[in-house]
Design an enzyme around this catalytic site. Structure first.
Site, PDB file in Angstrom:
ATOM      1  N   ASP A 107       0.712   2.659   3.677  1.00  0.00           N
ATOM      2  CA  ASP A 107      -0.112   3.746   3.156  1.00  0.00           C
ATOM      3  C   ASP A 107       0.760   4.988   2.970  1.00  0.00           C
ATOM      4  O   ASP A 107       0.354   6.111   3.292  1.00  0.00           O
ATOM      5  CB  ASP A 107      -1.299   4.037   4.072  1.00  0.00           C
ATOM      6  CG  ASP A 107      -2.348   4.941   3.407  1.00  0.00           C
ATOM      7  OD1 ASP A 107      -2.243   5.189   2.200  1.00  0.00           O
ATOM      8  OD2 ASP A 107      -3.261   5.407   4.119  1.00  0.00           O
ATOM      9  N   HIS A 123       0.843  -1.201   0.000  1.00  0.00           N
ATOM     10  CA  HIS A 123       0.000   0.000   0.000  1.00  0.00           C
ATOM     11  C   HIS A 123       0.880   1.255   0.000  1.00  0.00           C
ATOM     12  O   HIS A 123       1.271   1.763   1.047  1.00  0.00           O
ATOM     13  CB  HIS A 123      -0.906   0.007   1.226  1.00  0.00           C
ATOM     14  CG  HIS A 123      -2.022   1.002   1.150  1.00  0.00           C
ATOM     15  ND1 HIS A 123      -3.278   0.725   1.621  1.00  0.00           N
ATOM     16  CD2 HIS A 123      -2.087   2.262   0.663  1.00  0.00           C
ATOM     17  CE1 HIS A 123      -4.065   1.767   1.425  1.00  0.00           C
ATOM     18  NE2 HIS A 123      -3.344   2.722   0.839  1.00  0.00           N
ATOM     19  N   GLU A 178      -6.945   1.057  -3.976  1.00  0.00           N
ATOM     20  CA  GLU A 178      -7.727   1.126  -2.769  1.00  0.00           C
ATOM     21  C   GLU A 178      -9.149   1.536  -3.145  1.00  0.00           C
ATOM     22  O   GLU A 178      -9.375   2.664  -3.558  1.00  0.00           O
ATOM     23  CB  GLU A 178      -7.040   2.138  -1.843  1.00  0.00           C
ATOM     24  CG  GLU A 178      -7.706   2.447  -0.591  1.00  0.00           C
ATOM     25  CD  GLU A 178      -6.914   3.529   0.174  1.00  0.00           C
ATOM     26  OE1 GLU A 178      -7.357   3.842   1.274  1.00  0.00           O
ATOM     27  OE2 GLU A 178      -5.907   4.044  -0.326  1.00  0.00           O
ATOM     28  N   HIS A 192       1.521   5.239  -2.171  1.00  0.00           N
ATOM     29  CA  HIS A 192       1.058   6.250  -3.121  1.00  0.00           C
ATOM     30  C   HIS A 192       2.309   6.986  -3.613  1.00  0.00           C
ATOM     31  O   HIS A 192       2.779   7.915  -2.945  1.00  0.00           O
ATOM     32  CB  HIS A 192       0.096   7.235  -2.458  1.00  0.00           C
ATOM     33  CG  HIS A 192      -1.153   6.613  -1.922  1.00  0.00           C
ATOM     34  ND1 HIS A 192      -2.332   6.554  -2.636  1.00  0.00           N
ATOM     35  CD2 HIS A 192      -1.406   6.021  -0.728  1.00  0.00           C
ATOM     36  CE1 HIS A 192      -3.261   5.959  -1.905  1.00  0.00           C
ATOM     37  NE2 HIS A 192      -2.718   5.626  -0.743  1.00  0.00           N
ATOM     38  N   PHE A 193       2.848   6.581  -4.757  1.00  0.00           N
ATOM     39  CA  PHE A 193       4.057   7.210  -5.278  1.00  0.00           C
ATOM     40  C   PHE A 193       3.758   8.444  -6.133  1.00  0.00           C
ATOM     41  O   PHE A 193       4.647   9.036  -6.706  1.00  0.00           O
ATOM     42  CB  PHE A 193       4.906   6.189  -6.041  1.00  0.00           C
ATOM     43  CG  PHE A 193       5.792   5.349  -5.152  1.00  0.00           C
ATOM     44  CD1 PHE A 193       5.819   5.553  -3.782  1.00  0.00           C
ATOM     45  CD2 PHE A 193       6.596   4.357  -5.683  1.00  0.00           C
ATOM     46  CE1 PHE A 193       6.635   4.784  -2.959  1.00  0.00           C
ATOM     47  CE2 PHE A 193       7.419   3.590  -4.867  1.00  0.00           C
ATOM     48  CZ  PHE A 193       7.439   3.806  -3.501  1.00  0.00           C
ATOM     49  N   ARG A 194       2.475   8.806  -6.246  1.00  0.00           N
ATOM     50  CA  ARG A 194       2.012  10.118  -6.709  1.00  0.00           C
ATOM     51  C   ARG A 194       2.139  10.388  -8.202  1.00  0.00           C
ATOM     52  O   ARG A 194       1.602  11.386  -8.675  1.00  0.00           O
ATOM     53  CB  ARG A 194       2.727  11.238  -5.938  1.00  0.00           C
ATOM     54  CG  ARG A 194       2.523  11.212  -4.430  1.00  0.00           C
ATOM     55  CD  ARG A 194       1.077  11.242  -4.058  1.00  0.00           C
ATOM     56  NE  ARG A 194       0.852  11.458  -2.618  1.00  0.00           N
ATOM     57  CZ  ARG A 194      -0.293  11.234  -2.016  1.00  0.00           C
ATOM     58  NH1 ARG A 194      -1.327  10.775  -2.709  1.00  0.00           N
ATOM     59  NH2 ARG A 194      -0.439  11.459  -0.730  1.00  0.00           N
ATOM     60  N   HIS A 239     -10.766   0.499   1.236  1.00  0.00           N
ATOM     61  CA  HIS A 239     -10.683   1.577   2.226  1.00  0.00           C
ATOM     62  C   HIS A 239     -12.034   1.616   2.933  1.00  0.00           C
ATOM     63  O   HIS A 239     -13.022   2.061   2.355  1.00  0.00           O
ATOM     64  CB  HIS A 239     -10.389   2.909   1.535  1.00  0.00           C
ATOM     65  CG  HIS A 239     -10.263   4.062   2.481  1.00  0.00           C
ATOM     66  ND1 HIS A 239      -9.237   4.983   2.393  1.00  0.00           N
ATOM     67  CD2 HIS A 239     -11.014   4.467   3.534  1.00  0.00           C
ATOM     68  CE1 HIS A 239      -9.380   5.889   3.340  1.00  0.00           C
ATOM     69  NE2 HIS A 239     -10.453   5.596   4.049  1.00  0.00           N
ATOM     70  N   HIS A 242      -5.367  -0.513   5.841  1.00  0.00           N
ATOM     71  CA  HIS A 242      -5.101   0.347   7.004  1.00  0.00           C
ATOM     72  C   HIS A 242      -6.183   0.303   8.081  1.00  0.00           C
ATOM     73  O   HIS A 242      -6.771   1.342   8.437  1.00  0.00           O
ATOM     74  CB  HIS A 242      -4.841   1.787   6.565  1.00  0.00           C
ATOM     75  CG  HIS A 242      -5.789   2.353   5.548  1.00  0.00           C
ATOM     76  ND1 HIS A 242      -7.160   2.270   5.639  1.00  0.00           N
ATOM     77  CD2 HIS A 242      -5.543   3.040   4.402  1.00  0.00           C
ATOM     78  CE1 HIS A 242      -7.709   2.867   4.613  1.00  0.00           C
ATOM     79  NE2 HIS A 242      -6.746   3.342   3.834  1.00  0.00           N
TER      80      HIS A 242
END
EC number: 3.5.2.3
Length: 427
Positions: free
Chosen positions: A296, A51, A135, A53-55, A169, A228
């Site tokens: 996350d 999990h 997610e 978030h490399f954007r 989520h 999460h």
């Protein structure tokens, strides 16, 4: 490569030979001159962070595949799974392909999750080497990625047909506590009132959404994984419903009591919970109820995080500090090294069908992490490799790796980076 005299997570001392990117042999003694003498050090399978978030695409000022994967490698993470809420969102073939092109810059192996929106294209997504759906925001007020219950049911059914896991989520926005917003009388959302975010996104909202997710998953015979989980109630609901779940390091180590110091830097979804709930979550991590630790990892700039409480974006970085924090817990004998291995490597590999990863065994990928168990150090945001250059764990202690291998290739060694060798694990 031959690594000699390494102590494995279960305490056995072994030599490990690597050939053609795989673990060729694991024996008490192997012939040949060692490339690495690991006497007094521990060798772990590389962590699998399911999990992050490399954007990219869309938000490269926060993180890129290059900076995020360097941060992963420096923290002993050898596989990451990127979430779909980028710009464009990964909800169709074009979105997947754009992200896959950018992911070629990764230093570590990766998976790409597809997202579900009103405009998603499941036929195109399932035609790609997709890691999972997720997610998936179930009844959650997170904006464009939120979906209603009917679409959630359709998505879960399609995923089951294609043998794809659904990562959820789980927060039910209908149960958010509006009185917490009303309590901010000035409406300014000052950082000093950061605890109001935890009060607003009430713990009950998680349990209800988890129960709904596992019910729908059961109806479709789908594999459901709850992202999460932040409450003992949510964890127990996932376990009772036959779903797997993950806990983040920030929900494991931080609570609402830390918000006075963190301010808006401690705003995330789900929010931090009470100290009592945090302790109960830790107990479930230690006793085996929780399946996975995942970060996350959601970096934002300092300028963005220093906005008012109701305007600051949610999320904290964590991919580089996850394993070091857990290894410090093992050093302090709060968790066993075997439990840490299961949480960050063996269990993610089993749950998400990665048979070549997750264990130090002959024939597996040579994704390996070497560290000195006594090399505990203070965590400093300025020393980390994420583009955002801050951490919610400032000043805490961690045990960082000195060597990280991805399929036998050195991607990190004592502060220096090797070559970007990452590839899609679903290729």
């Amino acid at each position: 490569m031959l690594i000699a005299n390494a102590t494995l997570p279960d305490g056995r001392e072994r030599d490990v030979r690597i050939a053609d990117g795989e673990i060729d042999a694991v024996e008490p003694s192997l012939s040949g001159e060692p490339d690495v003498d690991a006497a007094g050090k521990r060798l772990f399978p590389g962590a699998i962070d399911v999990h992050v978030h490399f954007r990219q695409p869309g938000y490269s000022h926060k993180e890129t595949w290059e900076t995020g994967s360097r941060s992963a490698a420096a923290g002993g993470v050898t596989t990451v799974v990127d979430q779909p809420n980028t710009d464009p969102a990964t909800v169709d073939g074009a979105g997947f392909d754009e992200k896959a092109d950018l992911a070629a810059a990764s230093y570590v192996d990766y998976g790409i999750n597809g997202g579900v929106t009103e405009s998603w294209n499941p036929d195109e997504l399932f035609d790609r080497p997709l890691f999972a759906l997720g997610e998936v925001f179930l009844a959650d007020s997170t904006g464009d990625m939120g979906i209603d219950a009917d679409l959630f049911g359709d998505a879960v059914a399609r995923a089951a047909e294609n043998d794809v896991t659904v990562t959820v989520h789980a927060e039910d926005a209908d149960l958010f506590d509006q009185s917490a917003r009303d309590a901010d009388a000035g409406g300014e959302g000052e950082a000093a009132n950061a605890d109001l975010w935890s009060a607003f996104r009430a713990a009950e909202a998680e349990e209800a959404a988890v129960e709904r997710a596992v019910e729908v998953g059961g109806d479709s015979d789908a594999d459901v994984h709850i992202a999460h989980t932040s409450t003992p109630e949510g964890i127990d609901a996932a376990s009772a419903g036959g779903a797997t779940c993950e806990v983040t390091p920030h929900h494991l180590f931080l609570s609402r009591e830390d918000l006075g110091e963190l301010g808006t830097y401690g705003r995330m979804n789900p929010p931090l919970r009470s100290a009592e709930r945090r302790e109960a979550v830790y107990e479930r991590v230690a006793d085996g109820t929780v399946d996975v630790i995942a970060t996350d990892h959601a970096p934002h700039t300092r300028e963005e995080k220093e906005a008012g409480l109701w305007d600051a974006p949610s999320g904290v970085p964590g991919v580089e500090t996850m394993l070091p924090l857990l290894l410090e817990e093992a050093r302090q004998e709060n968790l066993s090294y075997e439990r840490v291995r299961d949480l960050i490597a063996a269990n993610p590999a089993d749950i998400f069908d990665l048979p070549s990863k997750g264990q130090i065994e002959e024939g597996r990928d040579a994704d390996l992490v070497l560290f000195d168990p006594e090399s505990s150090q203070k965590i400093r945001g300025e020393d980390l490799n994420s583009k955002c250059e801050w951490t919610p764990f400032e000043g805490r202690r961690g045990v960082f790796p000195e060597l990280t291998l991805v399929r036998g290739e050195i991607v990190y060694r004592n502060g220096n980076f090797g070559t970007a060798v990452g590839r899609n694990v679903r290729r």
